[in-house]
Design a protein around this motif. Sequence first.
Motif, PDB file in Angstrom:
ATOM      1  N   MET A 163     -28.310  21.238  40.751  1.00 24.89           N
ATOM      2  CA  MET A 163     -27.008  20.735  40.235  1.00 24.89           C
ATOM      3  C   MET A 163     -26.562  21.976  39.682  1.00 24.89           C
ATOM      4  SD  MET A 163     -26.166  17.792  37.377  1.00 24.89           S
ATOM      5  CE  MET A 163     -25.778  16.615  38.978  1.00 24.89           C
ATOM      6  N   PRO A 164     -25.088  22.327  39.812  1.00 25.47           N
ATOM      7  CA  PRO A 164     -24.588  23.406  39.170  1.00 25.47           C
ATOM      8  C   PRO A 164     -24.371  23.221  37.892  1.00 25.47           C
ATOM      9  CG  PRO A 164     -22.839  22.560  40.637  1.00 25.47           C
ATOM     10  CD  PRO A 164     -24.357  21.673  41.043  1.00 25.47           C
ATOM     11  N   VAL A 165     -24.267  24.187  36.869  1.00 23.88           N
ATOM     12  CA  VAL A 165     -24.232  24.056  35.330  1.00 23.88           C
ATOM     13  C   VAL A 165     -22.908  24.792  34.909  1.00 23.88           C
ATOM     14  CG1 VAL A 165     -25.284  25.100  33.562  1.00 23.88           C
ATOM     15  CG2 VAL A 165     -26.625  24.497  35.447  1.00 23.88           C
ATOM     16  N   LEU A 166     -22.327  24.045  34.080  1.00 23.98           N
ATOM     17  CA  LEU A 166     -21.142  24.681  33.353  1.00 23.98           C
ATOM     18  C   LEU A 166     -21.609  24.980  31.868  1.00 23.98           C
ATOM     19  CD1 LEU A 166     -18.157  25.207  32.938  1.00 23.98           C
ATOM     20  CD2 LEU A 166     -17.882  22.841  32.383  1.00 23.98           C
ATOM     21  N   THR A 167     -21.696  26.217  31.435  1.00 22.70           N
ATOM     22  CA  THR A 167     -22.432  26.540  30.152  1.00 22.70           C
ATOM     23  C   THR A 167     -21.493  27.301  29.201  1.00 22.70           C
ATOM     24  OG1 THR A 167     -24.284  27.719  29.287  1.00 22.70           O
ATOM     25  CG2 THR A 167     -23.187  28.709  31.243  1.00 22.70           C
ATOM     26  N   ALA A 168     -21.802  27.315  28.095  1.00 19.93           N
ATOM     27  CA  ALA A 168     -21.155  28.095  27.079  1.00 19.93           C
ATOM     28  C   ALA A 168     -21.160  29.689  27.580  1.00 19.93           C
ATOM     29  CB  ALA A 168     -21.563  27.747  25.803  1.00 19.93           C
ATOM     30  N   ASP A 169     -20.514  30.541  26.861  1.00 18.21           N
ATOM     31  CA  ASP A 169     -20.896  31.840  27.242  1.00 18.21           C
ATOM     32  C   ASP A 169     -21.684  32.520  26.218  1.00 18.21           C
ATOM     33  OD1 ASP A 169     -20.166  34.363  27.992  1.00 18.21           O
ATOM     34  OD2 ASP A 169     -18.083  34.665  27.193  1.00 18.21           O
ATOM     35  N   LEU A 170     -22.850  32.119  26.456  1.00 15.40           N
ATOM     36  CA  LEU A 170     -24.025  32.603  25.913  1.00 15.40           C
ATOM     37  C   LEU A 170     -24.708  33.956  26.906  1.00 15.40           C
ATOM     38  CD1 LEU A 170     -25.676  29.283  24.936  1.00 15.40           C
ATOM     39  CD2 LEU A 170     -24.527  30.838  23.362  1.00 15.40           C
ATOM     40  N   PRO A 171     -25.141  35.023  26.259  1.00 18.22           N
ATOM     41  CA  PRO A 171     -25.464  36.073  27.133  1.00 18.22           C
ATOM     42  C   PRO A 171     -26.704  35.704  28.089  1.00 18.22           C
ATOM     43  CG  PRO A 171     -25.277  36.779  25.015  1.00 18.22           C
ATOM     44  CD  PRO A 171     -25.218  35.226  24.845  1.00 18.22           C
ATOM     45  N   GLU A 172     -27.577  35.126  27.962  1.00 14.60           N
ATOM     46  CA  GLU A 172     -28.723  34.828  28.881  1.00 14.60           C
ATOM     47  C   GLU A 172     -28.118  33.754  29.921  1.00 14.60           C
ATOM     48  OE1 GLU A 172     -31.376  36.366  29.536  1.00 14.60           O
ATOM     49  OE2 GLU A 172     -30.741  38.109  28.039  1.00 14.60           O
ATOM     50  N   MET A 173     -27.494  32.950  29.489  1.00 17.23           N
ATOM     51  CA  MET A 173     -27.173  31.816  30.496  1.00 17.23           C
ATOM     52  C   MET A 173     -25.950  32.280  31.150  1.00 17.23           C
ATOM     53  SD  MET A 173     -28.647  29.003  30.118  1.00 17.23           S
ATOM     54  CE  MET A 173     -27.928  28.131  31.050  1.00 17.23           C
ATOM     55  N   LYS A 174     -25.185  33.047  30.612  1.00 19.75           N
ATOM     56  CA  LYS A 174     -23.924  33.889  31.628  1.00 19.75           C
ATOM     57  C   LYS A 174     -24.737  34.573  32.592  1.00 19.75           C
ATOM     58  CE  LYS A 174     -19.753  36.664  31.226  1.00 19.75           C
ATOM     59  NZ  LYS A 174     -18.943  37.213  30.306  1.00 19.75           N
ATOM     60  N   ALA A 175     -25.618  35.413  32.241  1.00 17.93           N
ATOM     61  CA  ALA A 175     -26.572  36.194  33.152  1.00 17.93           C
ATOM     62  C   ALA A 175     -26.911  35.564  34.606  1.00 17.93           C
ATOM     63  CB  ALA A 175     -27.408  37.118  32.513  1.00 17.93           C
ATOM     64  N   VAL A 176     -27.558  34.504  33.951  1.00 18.40           N
ATOM     65  CA  VAL A 176     -28.098  33.593  35.179  1.00 18.40           C
ATOM     66  C   VAL A 176     -27.074  32.846  35.985  1.00 18.40           C
ATOM     67  CG1 VAL A 176     -29.388  31.616  35.873  1.00 18.40           C
ATOM     68  CG2 VAL A 176     -30.118  32.918  34.035  1.00 18.40           C
ATOM     69  N   ILE A 177     -26.147  32.423  35.466  1.00 15.88           N
ATOM     70  CA  ILE A 177     -24.810  31.930  36.288  1.00 15.88           C
ATOM     71  C   ILE A 177     -24.173  33.041  37.232  1.00 15.88           C
ATOM     72  CG2 ILE A 177     -22.558  31.095  36.104  1.00 15.88           C
ATOM     73  CD1 ILE A 177     -24.640  28.964  35.224  1.00 15.88           C
ATOM     74  N   THR A 178     -24.011  34.407  36.447  1.00 14.21           N
ATOM     75  CA  THR A 178     -23.600  35.348  37.329  1.00 14.21           C
ATOM     76  C   THR A 178     -24.480  35.876  38.337  1.00 14.21           C
ATOM     77  OG1 THR A 178     -22.366  36.204  35.499  1.00 14.21           O
ATOM     78  CG2 THR A 178     -22.626  37.721  37.182  1.00 14.21           C
ATOM     79  N   LYS A 179     -25.655  35.943  38.198  1.00 11.54           N
ATOM     80  CA  LYS A 179     -26.537  36.571  39.034  1.00 11.54           C
ATOM     81  C   LYS A 179     -26.885  35.584  40.371  1.00 11.54           C
ATOM     82  CE  LYS A 179     -31.037  38.439  39.809  1.00 11.54           C
ATOM     83  NZ  LYS A 179     -32.342  39.066  39.035  1.00 11.54           N
ATOM     84  N   TYR A 180     -27.007  34.351  39.945  1.00 15.59           N
ATOM     85  CA  TYR A 180     -27.280  33.396  41.119  1.00 15.59           C
ATOM     86  C   TYR A 180     -26.258  32.586  41.633  1.00 15.59           C
ATOM     87  CZ  TYR A 180     -32.067  34.811  39.733  1.00 15.59           C
ATOM     88  OH  TYR A 180     -33.350  35.511  39.580  1.00 15.59           O
ATOM     89  N   ASN A 181     -25.149  32.745  40.870  1.00 15.07           N
ATOM     90  CA  ASN A 181     -23.808  31.732  41.262  1.00 15.07           C
ATOM     91  C   ASN A 181     -24.388  30.257  41.386  1.00 15.07           C
ATOM     92  OD1 ASN A 181     -21.227  31.418  41.903  1.00 15.07           O
ATOM     93  ND2 ASN A 181     -21.513  31.469  44.195  1.00 15.07           N
ATOM     94  N   VAL A 182     -24.810  30.002  40.107  1.00  7.65           N
ATOM     95  CA  VAL A 182     -25.184  28.346  40.276  1.00  7.65           C
ATOM     96  C   VAL A 182     -24.299  27.643  39.398  1.00  7.65           C
ATOM     97  CG1 VAL A 182     -27.469  29.127  41.004  1.00  7.65           C
ATOM     98  CG2 VAL A 182     -26.890  29.091  38.551  1.00  7.65           C
ATOM     99  N   GLY A 183     -23.108  28.257  39.079  1.00 10.39           N
ATOM    100  CA  GLY A 183     -22.291  27.352  38.342  1.00 10.39           C
ATOM    101  C   GLY A 183     -21.041  28.299  37.681  1.00 10.39           C
TER     102      GLY A 183
END
Length: 72
Positions: free
Chosen positions: A1-21
């Motif tokens: 399931m894709p993720v919509l997350t706050a702009d937190l550095p580690e979460m943003k890094a995962v979202i950006t690297k893997y394109n999972v949300g």
Amino acid sequence: MPVLTADLPEMKAVITKYNVGEVLKSRKPAIIASQINQMFAKSYSESLKVAKRELVWEKQETDLLKIFENLQ
């Protein structure tokens, strides 16, 4: 399931690297709703499969254990 997350550095890094949300652009309900609708229109299936294979304990175990050993 894709993720919509706050702009937190580690979460943003995962979202950006893997394109999972997506990273929240705003906390305004209308903008959040728009982002959710945009996410429903996209397919994250292949990206999620890649992330699922790579973001597992077996892949990260060695690195994490080394970190814990260095703390002692």
